[in-house]
Design an enzyme around this catalytic site. Structure first.
Site, PDB file in Angstrom:
ATOM      1  CG  ASP A   1      37.899  36.264  46.769  1.00  0.00           C
ATOM      2  OD1 ASP A   1      37.615  36.783  45.678  1.00  0.00           O
ATOM      3  OD2 ASP A   1      38.948  36.504  47.396  1.00  0.00           O
TER       4      ASP A   1
ATOM      5  CG  HIS B   1      36.647  37.800  36.499  1.00  0.00           C
ATOM      6  ND1 HIS B   1      37.887  37.247  36.310  1.00  0.00           N
ATOM      7  CD2 HIS B   1      36.220  38.151  35.261  1.00  0.00           C
ATOM      8  CE1 HIS B   1      38.214  37.284  35.030  1.00  0.00           C
ATOM      9  NE2 HIS B   1      37.211  37.829  34.364  1.00  0.00           N
TER      10      HIS B   1
END
Ligand code: ADQ
Length: 473
Positions: free
Chosen positions: A366, A158
């Protein structure tokens, strides 16, 4: 119906009789994945006990079976707070200076992965496909293969996968690279992540590219592909449309009067760039004195990982920054930064996004960033707001119509805020439309289906049983 086994560090068991999934990106994603399969979800219960049992606790709820294990205080300290969150997390987010590697933490990480594998192996049936989630569990497939599990095993990462020089600064990086090649399918968020991992496997382990993302690594075949995670677009749109009736949303909007709202929503994490963003807002107010009193920046940032020292330090830094900016710039009639650390239900968040003229999403790095996608989807089609997005968020690859910024440059972010606030409606619409269309096509269901249909292809792969020596290790 075939069975899907999902494995993640934490498992979100919904409250009995609620019929709802727990909030949070992974819980929503897992629910989508289970629509086409019978399901088992395995992982940590969230409990820390002195003597964890080898037998998982089994809970059956709404067609999904949950198998939960507890962790000891030492496991939690070394595996979770230590290696996963103080070594892997900063390195994967390019923050070498914050990485705190310790051999005992790494030993704890390996031990818990082995414990997960041993406990899970007894629950696996021959036709199952197994989908493992995130950096806490990089060696899980390798442990399962050692126990003779030959089922297809996929992994989704992720968070970012960094450039080889960054990843290889982590002691244990070689072990982890070798271990990850035991997955049949490795899903990453973006193409640059795929290139980083592929190059590293080729350069460090002499992996041989076989075309279409497949690689031969130490005699094993694996496939690396990007699967950008999406959001529950239908659910979010619906929540945003109904949110006007929510009291918090109504009162926030009323309290703004004619002021424009700038919103930031993040877990309080140094990767999200919260203090840097506050400084950019301060910069904007300094260079646009006419905007003082005309805008309010609402930052929602629930605390996370408070037992990790770097997060405690960040919480203090943010408090100080908010106090300093509000003290120096505000006046009795206007507080420039509103800062809250509560978690909000999805309809409230959706309503606040919709009320905000600017969505400020400026992580320093991110994997994807779901907030950026949620902000876009929550906007009204008549009068959408403007997304300002860090070019270092995975989401920037799918949202090029946002105002893309370098979060390290607060002058650039300040200028983007000004551009966003003055942007005419026609331009806001022209930027928003392709973004919302793409988010609707590439939603969480699309993501889960793509990953799982690819993983299904590995059902037919014949695997050698492990040698007696490997099984005994
Ligand atoms: P996170 O680092 O947690 O996820 P993000 O993708 O932004 O980051 O997801 C956060 C989720 O939490 C969003 O759905 C958001 O709505 C929710 N949230 C944040 N603040 C909240 C609040 N105050 N109240 C309620 N909900 C709140 C990791 C990776 C990301 C990747 C996701 C999914 O770090 O890069 O996008 O996984 O793969």
């Amino acid at each position: 119906m075939a069975r899907l086994v999902i494995v993640s560090n934490r498992v979100a068991v919904p409250a009995e009789g609620s019929g709802a999934v727990a909030a949070g990106g992974l819980a929503v994603a897992v629910k989508e994945a289970f629509t086409a399969y019978e399901g088992l979800w395995f992982g940590w219960s969230g409990n820390i006990v002195d003597q964890p049992s080898d037998e998982p606790t089994i809970i059956d709820r709404d067609r999904i079976q949950y198998a939960l294990v507890d962790l000891s205080p030492q496991d939690h300290r070394e595996y979770y707070s230590g290696f996963a969150n103080r070594a892997l997390w900063p390195i994967m987010h390019y923050r070498l200076g914050l990485g705190a590697f310790s051999r005992s933490d790494y030993a704890g990480y390996s031990r818990v992965n082995r414990f997960f594998a041993q406990t899970l192996a007894g629950l696996i049936e021959p036709d199952d496909i197994i989908w493992v989630h995130d950096y806490h569990l990089l060696p899980l497939a390798s442990e399962l293969r050692g126990l003779g599990i030959a089922n297809p095993i996929g992994y989704f990462h992720h968070i970012p996968w960094p450039a080889a020089d960054v990843f290889n600064s982590l002691p244990a990086s070689g072990d982890l690279l070798r271990a990850i090649a035991d997955y049949d399918l490795i899903g990453l968020q973006t193409e640059p992540d795929v290139q980083n991992l592929t190059r590293n496997l080729c350069d460090t382990l002499r992996a041989i590219p076989l075309g279409a993302g497949s690689l031969m690594v130490d005699g094993r075949r694996t496939r690396i592909r990007s699967f950008p995670i999406g959001i529950d677009v239908a659910g979010f749109k619906d929540a945003a449309e109904k949110a006007a009736s929510d009291r918090t949303v109504r009162e926030t909007i009323a309290g703004l009067r004619t002021r424009k709202l700038i919103i930031g929503v993040d877990r309080l994490d140094y990767s999200k760039g919260v203090p840097e963003r506050m400084e950019a807002v301060d910069r904007f107010l300094a260079s646009n004195p006419d905007q003082r009193g005309n805008v309010v920046y609402l930052q929602i940032a629930p605390k996370s990982r408070s037992d990790v020292p770097e997060y405690e330090q960040l919480a203090r830094e943010v408090n100080e920054t908010v106090g300093e900016i509000n003290g120096n710039t505000g006046d009795p009639t206007w507080t420039p930064i509103q800062y809250v650390t509560k978690a909000y239900a999805r309809p409230v968040l959706a309503g606040l996004y919709r009320a905000a003229r600017v969505g400020l999403v400026t992580p320093m790095r991110d994997g994807m960033n779901l907030v950026a996608k949620e902000y876009v989807v929550a906007q009204s089609g008549d009068d959408p707001g403007v997304l300002i997005l860090s070019k270092f968020a995975g989401a920037a690859q799918q949202l090029p119509e946002a105002i893309l910024v370098n979060p390290y440059d607060r002058f650039e972010v300040a200028e983007a805020i000004r551009t966003a606030l003055y942007m005419p409606r026609a331009e806001r619409l022209a930027r928003w439309k392709p973004m919302v269309e793409r988010m609707t096509r590439e939603d969480v269901d699309w993501w889960a289906r793509n990953f799982l249909s690819e993983l299904e292809n590995f059902r037919t792969v014949e695997r050698e049983p492990p040698t007696a020596a490997a099984a005994a290790e």
